[in-house]
Design a protein around this motif. Structure first.
Motif, PDB file in Angstrom:
ATOM      1  N   UNK A   1      -5.172  12.025   2.660  1.00 27.16           N
ATOM      2  CA  UNK A   1      -5.162  10.781   1.880  1.00 27.16           C
ATOM      3  C   UNK A   1      -5.946   9.728   2.664  1.00 27.16           C
ATOM      4  N   UNK A   2      -7.036   9.241   2.044  1.00 26.24           N
ATOM      5  CA  UNK A   2      -7.924   8.366   2.814  1.00 26.24           C
ATOM      6  C   UNK A   2      -8.127   6.983   2.228  1.00 26.24           C
ATOM      7  N   UNK A   3      -7.620   6.728   1.019  1.00 26.36           N
ATOM      8  CA  UNK A   3      -7.861   5.390   0.461  1.00 26.36           C
ATOM      9  C   UNK A   3      -6.625   4.890  -0.263  1.00 26.36           C
ATOM     10  N   UNK A   4      -6.512   3.557  -0.392  1.00 28.87           N
ATOM     11  CA  UNK A   4      -5.321   2.970  -1.022  1.00 28.87           C
ATOM     12  C   UNK A   4      -5.141   3.405  -2.471  1.00 28.87           C
ATOM     13  N   UNK A   5      -6.268   3.704  -3.156  1.00 19.72           N
ATOM     14  CA  UNK A   5      -6.170   4.090  -4.570  1.00 19.72           C
ATOM     15  C   UNK A   5      -5.479   5.450  -4.694  1.00 19.72           C
ATOM     16  N   UNK A   6      -5.878   6.404  -3.840  1.00 23.57           N
ATOM     17  CA  UNK A   6      -5.244   7.729  -3.847  1.00 23.57           C
ATOM     18  C   UNK A   6      -3.813   7.621  -3.316  1.00 23.57           C
ATOM     19  N   UNK A   7      -3.603   6.780  -2.324  1.00 20.24           N
ATOM     20  CA  UNK A   7      -2.249   6.584  -1.790  1.00 20.24           C
ATOM     21  C   UNK A   7      -1.332   6.104  -2.913  1.00 20.24           C
ATOM     22  N   UNK A   8      -1.827   5.169  -3.695  1.00 24.01           N
ATOM     23  CA  UNK A   8      -1.061   4.623  -4.812  1.00 24.01           C
ATOM     24  C   UNK A   8      -0.792   5.703  -5.862  1.00 24.01           C
ATOM     25  N   UNK A   9      -1.797   6.515  -6.154  1.00 22.05           N
ATOM     26  CA  UNK A   9      -1.684   7.526  -7.207  1.00 22.05           C
ATOM     27  C   UNK A   9      -0.725   8.648  -6.806  1.00 22.05           C
TER      28      UNK A   9
END
Lengths: 282, 282
Positions: free
Chosen positions: A260-268
């Protein structure tokens, strides 16, 4: 998954790195970046991030005339990975659970991602790889192992150059008919046939191109041969955020291996940035 | 200093944070972000980053109707700084060189910058502040001390809310007539009169507004009263990257105190990101 407004800074950051590789003239580079910025201002955020990135990098290639701006970066990370891999192979060889450790190594290798980070250094990669076997793995590995052992045919979707070298030990441990798919054309630092051969993947599996120039797997863009394999394989294993972003709603079960490398994927995903994830959408 | 293409992702990131504070309706927010992205596509990169940010935040205020989207963030960091400051005041009181330690504290406080980082947490600020007196100071402090001691009038340009609390001990140690200038209108988390009063700066110096809504000091935008003080003061001390970006070529000597927070400033100053800098342009 859909894109979000929060993807914009990252898409522009990618464009800045791509243009710094492909333009010598700063005025021409500025013109290309302005065009990309205009494209983003009108982009459809219902598309996935790799669809947006595909359109942006098509525009940049058309502006610069450079088909593969990341070739040098890809060569550098392939070389680094080939230098580092022997010590990791030794660990897997001695491991009580080689499949688990090969999965850990493959996910750790996903750190080599020019899409998620500009100016990634070799030191950063080496430091991250040294923690490959210590980092907690989020996901149901036992269920993944059962799927692997029950599969007669496996399709393995790679992500980036360099990273693909660290996929090698896992691909070698997969049973049955194994096909490894790479991107059809250069985009960002994603692996193509050339990188699969450099990584020596051809000694362990068949290699095919997916026929697409997107930094993910957009089925509508892929070749018939690829789609046929994708639909018929007993198990699909997909590396990296781009494949997750494009296939997480695709309707057939896929096992995703990524960092997990970005806040968008972390959120998803509900997972913290930095998490080593093994997600299965069934 | 001029802007660069590398400023674009940061300007968009700022806009995403500002609009997340000022829009409840996601469709209206998206519309505003698209307008900002179009504005940036056509912006003049010969202007300074704070000039670009000024125009962007004017557009965002016009779109949202919210004059001060960062008010809550500013209140939160003022409160945090007021909670933390007693322990730092105690160190400066006991210090063998209070002026030096007050400068160190003021520069460390420059970590509170919503322009440079989205979603800055209170923990991050507290961790950074705890290293205030240990972090190496880059610059000629002895020369700065001499200027301070020789000045009959000093103009001190503040940067951000929260940070302004950590400017207090330094402002109190300055001799002669001291005037502290804040931004004329809210922009990002920059300090205005309200924050100077919350920080108690009025007990140690006169406070004036610079009359401008830019996150820096664009003299052409400032009030006559401010410009007159700026031209006549024996010494101008300016906090933060925004003031450096707008005044580093202004023609009169200014002592800049800031933390290097972005690759563009790192490139311009030749100092690594994270450096605590005391730069004098004469």
């Amino acid at each position: 998954m859909k894109s979000t407004l929060e993807c914009i800074p990252c898409l522009i950051r990618q464009s800045l790195e791509a243009t710094s590789c492909s333009f010598k003239d700063e005025a021409l580079r500025e013109n290309a970046v302005r065009k990309v910025t205009r494209l983003i201002a009108d982009i459809d955020f219902r598309s996935t991030p790799p669809e947006m990135a595909r359109d942006i990098h098509r525009l940049l290639r058309a502006e610069s005339g450079v088909a593969d701006p990341y070739r040098q970066i890809k060569d550098r990370f392939n070389a680094l990975a080939l230098k580092l891999i022997p010590r990791f192979r030794a660990v897997i060889r001695e491991s009580a659970d080689p499949l688990l450790d090969a999965v850990r190594l493959a996910i750790a290798g996903n750190v080599i991602d020019s899409g998620a980070k500009t100016s990634l250094s070799e030191d950063e990669v080496e430091t991250a790889m040294d923690r490959a076997f210590e980092t907690e793995l989020h996901g149901d590995f036992d269920s993944f192992r059962a799927k692997v052992l029950n599969a007669d045919s496996i399709l393995y979707l790679t992500d980036n150059a360099g990273e693909i070298v660290f996929d090698g030990p896992l691909i070698e441990l997969l049973p049955g008919n194994v096909t490894v798919a790479v991107r059809g054309f250069p985009v960002i630092n994603d692996a193509t046939i050339e990188d699969a051969l450099t990584a020596g993947i051809d000694s362990a599996a068949d290699i095919i191109s997916n026929g697409s120039d997107a930094p993910g797997t957009i089925l509508a863009d892929c070749s018939e041969e690829f789609i046929s394999l994708f639909q018929s394989a007993d198990l699909v294993i997909a590396k990296g955020q781009g494949n997750y972003e494009t296939l997480s709603d695709c309707g057939r079960p896929v096992s995703f291996l990524f960092k997990v490398k970005c806040p968008v994927i972390a959120d998803h995903t509900g997972l913290k940035p930095g998490t080593h994830a093994l997600l299965s959408d069934n």
